[in-house]
Structure formats: structure tokens, C-alpha cells
Scaffold this motif. Structure first.
Motif, PDB file in Angstrom:
ATOM      1  N   THR A  49     -27.407  15.144 -28.860  1.00 60.43           N
ATOM      2  CA  THR A  49     -25.867  15.578 -29.187  1.00 60.43           C
ATOM      3  C   THR A  49     -25.608  17.035 -28.640  1.00 60.43           C
ATOM      4  N   PRO A  50     -24.306  17.444 -28.966  1.00 54.50           N
ATOM      5  CA  PRO A  50     -23.863  18.796 -28.515  1.00 54.50           C
ATOM      6  C   PRO A  50     -24.486  19.643 -29.175  1.00 54.50           C
ATOM      7  N   GLY A  51     -25.118  21.032 -28.532  1.00 55.71           N
ATOM      8  CA  GLY A  51     -25.509  21.988 -28.987  1.00 55.71           C
ATOM      9  C   GLY A  51     -25.034  23.114 -28.288  1.00 55.71           C
ATOM     10  N   PHE A  52     -25.682  24.300 -28.661  1.00 54.54           N
ATOM     11  CA  PHE A  52     -25.115  25.576 -27.804  1.00 54.54           C
ATOM     12  C   PHE A  52     -26.067  26.345 -27.368  1.00 54.54           C
ATOM     13  N   PRO A  53     -26.109  26.763 -26.072  1.00 53.62           N
ATOM     14  CA  PRO A  53     -24.974  26.367 -24.929  1.00 53.62           C
ATOM     15  C   PRO A  53     -25.311  24.943 -24.636  1.00 53.62           C
ATOM     16  N   GLU A  54     -26.752  24.379 -24.609  1.00 46.89           N
ATOM     17  CA  GLU A  54     -26.800  23.236 -24.050  1.00 46.89           C
ATOM     18  C   GLU A  54     -27.307  22.212 -25.314  1.00 46.89           C
ATOM     19  N   GLN A  55     -27.100  20.910 -24.775  1.00 49.70           N
ATOM     20  CA  GLN A  55     -27.657  19.739 -25.397  1.00 49.70           C
ATOM     21  C   GLN A  55     -28.718  19.939 -26.344  1.00 49.70           C
TER      22      GLN A  55
END
Lengths: 340, 404
Positions: A49-55
Motif C-alpha cells: 500500500t502507499p507509503g512515504f516516500p516508497e510503498q
């Protein structure tokens, strides 16, 4: 009327009633004894799922329904007897609460909490609606002819409003710093929060229902007053009957069949109280039986819903209505037998 | 007989007329329909999709009740679905959406890897934005009183006490604690923030413990500083409390941030700042969960339709749309420039807030929490009792669903 003519008139309605009322009822009754379940398997699933900065990806053990070849979920239906009823009624907990004599504990169980409110709501609104309806009818009947039309029109307005909309309007008048709350606060010089505790919400609900349904009783009673036998009325006056005695011995007996009719309709309607709970958002403090069924039936985000408990709960609601109606039905039956 | 309340409450239905225009890169020949929630971001996205022609969008806040059944039909009633991490669960469970890997390879050049929602290695959804509850606070009030923006709930309570003493607003804190889904959500945030795990063995309930009690007590402590009608207050209510200058702090959805600066509604334009959600334990992760919204493509449609639907969807999720609507959501799409209002969501993400752990079991747990947490807050039950009831209700539903 000839038998055949009778059948021809009644037949279509009987057929539709069987199709749209009896058949669904039987199916709900049947569903309340069964449970349909999906078959689950436990699997390791990696979800990204989306994370910051990468999944971000997590792997976890999860229960997942088994899909058949056709792509449909595999389900199995079991006969469970009264289990769904037990799940709704929670008899062991209720019995334990009663043994301890702890009513608060009993009212912590959803069904009993809902039953408590539904019954008090039904039984308190009934006399109020009959009373307000009768008073309105008598007042209009005695009013000057020229203002009767407008008065009838205005009194009927609440009945025309869609119930949920009516409930919402009342909520908006009272919630937070609504106009009515602001007025009450100014008048009583203290802070008021109508939606912070159960009893104030209940009062608003009672008020709303009476406001909404009294016009129905009023119209029926007003119509019946037009057929009042004036001879009887005049003889009562000559005999020196006071206003109250005339009401007690002439008007009310004349209206009796209609009072029973209005009561029947109202008991059936009020026992299914629902709009108020939704409109006033009272779920934290008061819930009704019909709301309970709705809650079981509403799917959550993940698509789960309890059809079986919803069926059991609606059967229980129906049984409740029948029990409430028995005294009135018996009376009607006696009158009917007496008159024929 | 009265019409069911549901029908009236149901929702705002809006049909965006399909009108072909030049903004779309291709002319869509295949009729495509979508169903999604109706908030601002979806309005913007579906409006951009409509530019390709032959497209009809149904925006419905109650879409979750229709979507699973509509997608299970053959052929599916909609080609495109809008989902979030929880509402994708029934579609995955029933196998009614298709893996998108081949379509991504064909048409997904502009997607970032962050947008590809993968389940078991397959792309099942294309995310477009994230949403999270995070801290919003009145910078002017906190500055006046010399309070630093709270980093944890303990600091938030201390700040609330000072604000209360100063008497500058009606209630220091606002919260989305409406009975049901909302209050359940608040508990989920707090419980996860305190390091709780909802299940053991994947399905056995695990909330009736020390962590659960601490989470409940923290919620109760916060309610002392709220409008006493907190059990009816949903996101819109809290948003209005901010806009009407009645509260100073709240943990509110990022998607509501735009409304704070809406001059038509708000009396506090420019005074509200965003920050990461407070931690439930000092120094911990922000006590919130990350939600994403995205699109899925139905399985029960022809490949040709799926192809067209995906291309239309890509047009809706392109940089032009984002640049025209950068303030209404925290987008994941290329070309997005986060503004002042997106700070809270991004800080929460950076702080390591977990994704909302949606699953069948979690759906049941969320419902059980929503129905029982309020009884503790009203004082009808003790914390232990309320949590025991949560577990009992969960167990009953899990047995009925077949999880056990």
C-alpha cells in the motif's frame, strides 16, 4: 354477495398478499433457522500500500474465502435451529442479570435495551396521540365554520412530511447551538445539550412522533364527529349532561370503533420505530428493535452482514407486534360477534 | 406504510453527463460506467474521465452497500469501481475484480510504483490519493497561549487544559466520535497507536486487555474537553465546529482540510495548521491509520471493455487533473505539489502510521467496536465490560460468518 363475485373481488388482493407478504415472511422465518457461511482458508498474503516516500509491503496471515472454479465464493448453509434467536436474545446473560436483580445489566444487552425503548415509546405515544387527536377534532368541530378549512390544512401538515426529514429538522433545531437550544439557553440562562444524554433525546423523539401522527388521529376523529347523532346529543343536553358527561357517555362511545382502529394502526407503526433513531442519531443512548434488524442487515466495509440474526430479530419484532395487538383484536372480535 | 428511512438518507446521487471534449487523448467508443464515493476528489476524477466521452459516473456516499452486488452480476453493472482499503475487501473476497498487471504494462506509463496496490504480487487497484486523520489546530490560539503543537495525546490534554482555562473557544477539542463507524475508528487509531494487536492467530479477538483499557481511558479523558454531544458528531460536525470558531484542536480527516480555508463557510481562514496525528504514547508513531482511495476494474466484463475502462480511468488520474485540483486531496499522482494543507497527512505517513488493516475480521471488529465503545463513554459500562462485550459480539459474528 354471491360466492363467485366475492372471490373475483377478493382474489387478486389475496393473491398479491400471499405473494408479497406471506411468501417473504415464510422465507424470513426459514432463514432465521439457517446460517450461510463462506468457507475460509488461512493464507499468508503480501499486501503493498502507499507509503512515504516508497510503498510499504506487509506480509500477514489472513483468513480468505475460498473461491470455486466458477469464481464464486464457496458457501455452505447449515440448519442451526434457534441459535440465531439465542444470539439476539442472549438468554443466559439476561437470566443472570435478572437473578442479580440488576436491570442496568439487562439493559446493556442490545435486544433488551431496544425492547425497553420500543415498548415505552409505543405505550407513551399511544394515549398522547389519541388525546391530542381527540382534542384537535373537538376544537375544530366547535370552531367557526369559516376557519375550519385553514385549521384542518395546517394541522395536517406534520403528517405530510416525510418522517426522516421531519426527524432531521427537529434534530437541526436542537443539536449543538441550534435555534431552539439557543433559545432555551437564553431563556433558562444555562448551558443545554439536548443530545448529550438519553432522556432528553427520548423526550424529543416522543414529541416528534406525537407531532407527526396526531393529525392522523385528528382527521379520523373529525370525520367521525360529523356522523354524531345530534338527537342523542340534544337529549343529553336537555337531561342536563355537562360537557364532560356528554364527551364521556355520547361522543367517546360513538368514536370507540375508530379509537380502536387508530390504536391498532399506531401500535403497529410505533413498534417499528426507526426513523427517529436514524434522524436523531441516538444509537449511543437509545435503539429500537427495527433499528437492530437494520443494523444486522447493513453490510460493514468488508461486506459482512448477519442475515440470520436479522431474520431472527425481525421475526421477534413481528411476534412482539402480535402480542401487543391481541387485546385490541379480541375486543374487535367480541364486538363483531355481538353485532352480528 | 412509511418509506424506509434508508432511501431518503441514502445519499447524494449525481450523474455527470458524458460530453466528449478535447482534453482527453483518445475518443472512447465503448460505454463505460463507474461507481464510487461522492466526495470532492471523486468528483474531480470522474469529471476528468468524462472528457473521453461515453462515460457515466455514479457518485454515491453509500456506494459500499451497492458495489459488491453490482460487481458480482454478469456482466458487471459497472466497469470502474472506486474503492478504499476497506471497501476493496468484499470485492477481493468474492473475486469480482481483475488483476491489472497487463493493463498497467500497456497504458500505465505515468503511474508511480506507490500507486500500485498489490495483493499477493498482483496489482489489484490503482491508488490515487491517501487520507488519514491527523491533527488540525488553531495556530493563533496555541501561539497566543504559548503552547507548542501537541506531539502526543498527553500533550494534547495539557494543551486542552490551558485553552479551557483561557476560555477562548467553547470546547478545546473536537472529535469524530459519532456512535458506529466513527467512534470505532477512533478506538482503532488509539489502540494501534498504543501498540495493540486486534487479533491473535489472525482471527481470535484481542482487545480486552491492558492496551484496550488504556485506549478507552484516553478517549474518555479527551471527551472531558469536548462538546458533550460528541456521540453525534461526525466529520462534517467537527469541520463546522472548526469553521465556526468553536474548537481549537481535532484529529480530523485530511480530506476536510480544504474546507478550513473556504471563505464561503469558514470564519477561520488561514488560522488552521496541520500536523501529524498525536502519538498515543510519548515518542510513538502517530496514532492514526492511513487510508487510500483508488480504482478497480470489474472481472465480469469483456477484455475490450476492461481495456477502454482502464484507459478512461488513466485519463481521470492524470497530471492535468491533479494540477487543477491540487488542494482537495493528498494525491499520489505524478505532478502533485503538496500545499500547506497536506502537511498533516504527509507527516503522519513519514512518522510511520500504519495502513488501516482492512480484512473480513477487521470489518466485524470495527462494527463491534462501533456498537460498544459508546457505552463506556456514556458510563453505561466499565471499560472491561465494554471490551468484553466487543469480543463477545465479534465472536458471535465471526462464528456466523464462518471465520471460526
Amino acid at each position: 354477495m354471491k360466492g363467485r363475485t366475492f372471490i373475483a373481488f377478493v382474489g387478486p388482493s389475496l393473491f398479491l398478499m400471499l405473494l408479497f407478504i406471506a411468501a417473504p415472511l415464510v422465507s424470513v422465518l426459514w432463514q432465521s433457522f439457517e446460517v450461510t457461511q463462506q468457507v475460509f482458508e488461512t493464507v499468508e498474503v503480501e499486501t503493498c500500500t502507499p507509503g512515504f516516500p516508497e510503498q510499504t509491503c506487509v506480509t500477514e496471515t489472513r483468513s480468505r474465502p475460498v473461491l470455486m472454479e466458477s469464481g464464486l465464493p464457496l458457501t455452505e448453509t447449515r440448519f442451526v435451529g434457534l441459535e440465531s434467536y439465542r444470539n439476539v436474545l442472549e438468554p443466559e446473560r439476561a437470566a443472570a442479570a435478572l437473578r442479580n436483580g440488576n436491570i442496568g445489566e439487562l439493559l446493556n444487552i442490545d435486544f433488551w435495551k431496544a425492547l425497553r425503548f420500543t415498548l415505552t415509546f409505543t405505550l407513551i405515544t399511544l394515549p398522547l396521540i389519541l388525546g391530542v387527536g381527540l382534542v384537535l377534532a373537538l376544537a375544530v368541530n366547535n370552531a367557526v365554520r369559516s376557519i375550519r378549512g385553514p385549521v384542518i390544512f395546517v394541522s395536517l401538515l406534520p403528517f405530510i412530511i416525510t418522517p426522516v426529514i421531519g426527524a432531521l429538522s427537529i434534530r437541526w433545531l436542537f443539536v449543538g447551538d441550534g435555534i431552539m437550544t439557543a433559545f432555551l439557553e437564553w431563556w433558562l440562562q444555562q448551558d443545554i445539550a439536548m443530545f448529550a444524554q438519553g432522556w432528553t433525546i427520548e423526550i424529543l423523539m416522543l414529541f416528534y412522533r406525537v407531532w407527526h401522527v396526531a393529525p392522523f388521529a385528528f382527521v379520523i376523529f373529525y370525520a367521525a364527529l360529523q356522523t354524531l347523532n345530534m338527537d342523542t346529543m340534544e337529549s343529553a343536553i336537555i337531561d342536563g349532561a355537562s360537557r364532560f358527561e356528554r364527551l364521556r357517555y355520547v361522543i367517546v362511545p360513538h368514536l370507540m370503533p375508530l379509537i380502536i382502529f387508530v390504536s391498532l394502526i399506531h401500535l403497529m407503526d410505533a413498534y417499528r420505530v426507526f426513523e427517529e433513531v436514524i434522524g436523531f442519531r441516538s444509537e449511543a443512548h437509545v435503539i429500537s428493535l427495527q433499528w437492530l434488524t437494520y443494523d444486522f442487515l447493513t453490510p460493514d466495509d468488508s461486506g459482512n452482514r448477519s442475515i440470520s440474526r436479522a431474520s431472527a430479530s425481525s421475526m421477534l419484532t413481528m411476534i412482539g407486534i402480535v402480542i401487543l395487538l391481541i387485546p385490541l383484536l379480541m375486543r374487535t372480535w367480541r364486538d363483531h360477534r355481538g353485532s352480528s | 406504510m412509511k418509506p424506509l428511512a434508508k432511501a431518503v438518507l441514502a445519499a447524494v446521487l449525481l450523474f455527470v453527463p458524458s460530453a466528449a471534449s478535447s482534453a482527453c487523448e483518445f475518443d472512447n467508443e465503448v460505454p463505460v460506467k463507474s461507481i464510487s464515493a461522492g466526495f470532492e476528489a471523486w468528483k474531480a476524477v470522474t469529471a476528468a474521465m468524462a472528457e473521453c466521452g461515453n462515460f457515466e459516473a455514479e457518485l454515491d456516499q453509500e456506494f459500499r452497500k451497492k458495489q459488491p452486488a453490482a460487481f458480482a452480476a454478469t456482466p458487471s453493472l459497472y466497469q470502474i469501481g472506486g474503492v478504499a482499503n476497506s471497501t476493496i475487501v468484499p470485492l477481493l473476497n468474492e473475486g469480482t475484480i481483475r488483476p491489472l498487471d497487463d493493463l498497467v504494462a500497456k497504458y500505465g506509463q505515468n503511474l508511480t510504483s506507490n500507486q500500485l496496490i498489490k495483493v499477493d504480487g498482483q496489482v489489484m487497484s490503482i491508488a490515487m490519493m491517501v487520507n488519514a486523520q491527523h491533527l488540525m489546530y488553531r495556530k493563533d490560539i496555541l501561539d497566543d497561549l504559548g503552547i507548542a503543537p501537541p506531539k502526543s495525546y498527553d500533550e494534547m490534554l495539557a494543551a486542552a487544559e490551558k485553552i479551557k482555562q483561557a476560555g477562548v473557544v467553547d470546547y478545546p477539542i473536537g472529535a469524530t466520535m459519532k456512535t458506529g463507524w466513527n467512534v470505532g475508528m477512533e478506538f482503532v487509531n488509539m489502540f494501534l497507536g498504543m501498540g495493540g494487536e486486534f487479533f491473535t492467530d489472525g482471527v481470535q479477538p484481542n482487545v480486552n486487555n491492558e492496551t484496550g483499557i488504556k485506549a478507552l481511558n484516553m478517549m474518555k479523558a479527551l471527551t472531558e474537553y469536548m462538546d458533550p454531544e460528541f456521540l453525534v458528531s461526525d466529520s462534517t460536525y467537527v469541520q463546522q465546529q472548526f469553521q465556526q470558531n468553536k474548537i481549537a484542536m481535532a484529529n480530523l480527516w485530511a480530506s476536510r482540510a480544504g474546507a478550513m480555508d473556504d471563505e464561503a463557510e469558514s470564519q477561520v481562514v488561514g488560522k488552521i495548521e496541520m500536523a501529524a496525528a498525536p502519538a498515543a504514547v510519548p515518542g510513538g508513531k502517530p496514532a492514526t491509520t492511513i487510508w487510500w482511495d483508488g480504482i478497480v476494474i470489474a472481472k465480469n466484463i469483456s477484455d475490450e471493455e476492461a481495456d477502454a475502462a482502464f484507459r478512461v480511468a488513466m485519463e481521470g488520474l492524470d497530471s492535468d487533473m491533479v494540477q487543477a485540483n491540487s488542494d482537495i486531496a493528498v494525491w499520489l499522482i505524478k505532478g502533485y505539489q503538496p500545499g500547506r494543507l497536506a502537511v498533516g497527512a504527509i507527516e503522519s505517513l513519514q512518522g510511520g502510521a500504519p495502513s488501516f488493516p482492512a480484512s473480513t475480521a477487521m470489518g466485524l471488529m470495527h462494527t463491534a467496536l462501533g456498537n460498544n465503545v459508546a457505552d463506556f463513554l456514556t458510563g453505561a459500562k466499565t471499560a472491561e465490560q465494554a471490551l468484553a462485550d466487543v469480543e463477545a459480539e465479534y465472536t458471535t459474528s465471526a462464528k456466523e460468518t464462518g471465520l471460526f
